[in-house]
Scaffold this active site. Sequence first.
Site, short mmCIF file in Angstrom:
data_model
loop_
_atom_site.label_atom_id
_atom_site.label_comp_id
_atom_site.label_asym_id
_atom_site.label_seq_id
_atom_site.Cartn_x
_atom_site.Cartn_y
_atom_site.Cartn_z
CG HIS A 45 -3.79 2.97 0.33
ND1 HIS A 45 -2.24 2.61 1.10
CD2 HIS A 45 -3.35 3.47 -0.79
CE1 HIS A 45 -1.80 2.97 0.45
NE2 HIS A 45 -1.89 3.27 -0.88
CG ASP A 75 -2.80 0.89 4.27
OD1 ASP A 75 -3.51 -0.06 3.52
OD2 ASP A 75 -1.27 1.09 3.26
CB SER A 154 0.29 1.31 -2.75
OG SER A 154 1.26 2.78 -2.43
#
Length: 303
Positions: A45, A75, A154
């Site tokens: 992402h 992911d 992230s």
Amino acid sequence: MDEYSRIVASVAAELTPKVASVKAGRSSGSAVIFTADGFLLTNAHVVGSARTGSAAFSDGTSAEFAVVGADPLSDLAVLRALEPTPPPVTLGDSDTLVVGQLVVAVGTPLGLTGSVTAGVVSGLGRSLPARSGSAVRLIEDVIQTDAALNPGNSGGALADAGGHVVGINTAVAGTGLGLAVPINSTTRSIVAALMRDGRVRRAYLGLVTTPAPLPPAIRERVGQASALRVVEVVAGSPAARAGLRAGDLVLSAGRKPVGDAQGLQRLMFAEAIGRPLPVTVLRNGALVDVIAEPTELTPYSTL
């Protein structure tokens, strides 16, 4: 300096040079150098649909990168730096973690390169839904931590006290509740597939299931405590062609016991595509064996 501070400071010193701030299109986040020849690991992402981007390191250097492959259903994404990078991290094994263990998160929240937070493993074996087109899958064995994570973390590193990276930070689920994709054998297989093929091929059955406990008499009979109840069988799917029905209790697949969704998902990789898959179900009190032949999962698969 106390022992706790020494450990955190040591891990920070080891990992900070090896975790980059990355920008890809309109998105930004963190990435971890994991090979000596400049491959980086981040979240899918973070890169989105971008094919190139830039990485900045704590020593002031930067490098352009190409996106080698991304897998939204785990992911994870692999990048390849086009210029020299600092040395790689050491990958650990998340299967050795225990609840309460010290972990350290290193990333670039809000663009602040080299940010470090520490906490403990708050939970293990969590599941996180992921989607690619219409296909939905659970990322299994997600690590829960109370180490503070913020937007931009992230793709960054979650490390143990020895500085081994055991997870890739992926989500902030609430205050004091961060989640990380584990570094384990499944993740290593996904990363290898991304490096080799630029994508991850998965098998598709066409089942909607939910975990279900087995009655005591059935537990003794089959030697397991739970199964997967079939909620829906997609019309025309491999499961439908094999004769599986809503209400069936899936006990095993590929001759391996299945007690939860992760148990079935672990079988649904490239090697299962187009090959006979024995499935045993409990139907109306009787054991029924069927043979399914999974097809390849596409972004347009209903389930």
